[in-house]
Write a protein that holds these residues in place. Structure first.
Motif: not given
Length: 301
Positions: A59-63, A24-29, A100-107, A52-57
């Protein structure tokens, strides 16, 4: 020029991330983040409600190569998120700016810092099987000590400028380790040895990468060695991580495409190491053919 970051991207693409098992990925805005802020503006418009439920308190993400811990999610409504509050530089990673635009990976299953460290080990361990040839100039008086680069492991030849040409210099000694110069490597001339302007041809060992921006050339790595280093890095990663079945099958298929089948009873790590040796053997022979190992011992007079 190929960089360490390029090889890491290749490792993910070719071995660690099956096409049907993408994270799962999203971007910095907004205006992005500096190295100290805890506020991360995000664009999660492409995520499903379940993602989006994975982004709760917690959660580990990577930028980039930084791991961050989500402390809170913020949005205009209960079913939207437009920013995260994060804890920076987690699990031994370093906080760094993210535009901005950096891809962030969830877990992430395979954090980028883990893959970087594995690749750094693999590149460093290419020596003594593989090496490059480098040349360095010197200006010296008779019996002088000439500092050599730190990557010098064996001198092939020494030449001095004589009568408009370059003559072999035979009276010299390679000093290593030599504590009186920063590099720890030095060349000492004996009586009748080289002086004035000259150059040294030497075997250079591969260097350990310090950042993803390091180029292959700066690390003394030939582009033809990339797959050897990549496979060695993957072997290290799978030895230290519990990989899922899909990734194991993806790696196995990747090796089969290359004509290398892991034998029955051989675990994935050992299969990768065998494949690495299979790839390395012709490269080792080619390097040795170009620059045979010297059997001449030079002694001081």
């Amino acid at each position: 020029m190929t960089t360490v970051g390029d090889i890491i991207d290749r490792i993910y693409r070719d071995y660690l991330l099956p096409p049907d098992e993408q994270p799962t990925r999203f971007t910095i805005n907004g205006s992005g983040m500096d190295a100290s802020t805890k506020h991360m503006p995000v664009d999660v418009s492409m995520l499903s409600p379940e993602e989006m439920d994975l982004l709760g308190p917690g959660a580990v993400i990577e930028a980039g190569s930084e791991l961050l811990l989500v402390e809170a999610a913020h949005g205009a409504s209960t079913d939207s998120i437009d920013a995260l509050t994060v804890r920076r530089g987690m699990f031994g990673t370093e906080a760094s700016p993210h535009p901005a635009g950096t891809i962030v990976t969830v877990a992430p299953d395979y954090p980028r810092q883990v893959v970087f460290d594995a690749l750094a080990d693999a590149i460093e361990n290419l020596w003594p099987d593989l090496w490059t040839i480098r040349t360095t100039e010197f200006w010296a008086s008779p019996s002088a000590i000439v500092e050599l680069p730190a990557d010098c492991e064996e001198i092939i030849e020494v030449r001095s400028s004589v009568g408009g040409g370059w003559a072999y210099t035979s009276s010299w000694e390679f000093l290593s380790p030599y504590p009186n110069v920063p590099s720890g490597k030095a060349l000492q001339f004996g009586l009748g040895g080289g002086y004035g302007h000259g150059y040294v041809v030497y075997r250079a060992r591969t260097k350990r990468p310090q950042s993803e921006a390091d180029t292959l050339e700066s690390l003394n790595v030939d582009p033809s060695w990339v797959k050897v280093a990549a496979v060695g890095a993957v072997a290290h990663v799978v030895a230290n991580e519990d990989i899922d079945r899909l990734t194991a099958e993806f790696i196995t298929r990747a090796l089969e495409v290359e004509g290398f089948t892991i034998g029955q009873g051989t675990d994935l790590r050992n299969g990768l190491l065998q494949y690495q040796q299979f790839l390395m053997e012709p490269l080792r022979r080619a390097v040795q053919a170009r620059t045979p190992v010297s059997v001449v011992v030079h002694r001081m007079l």
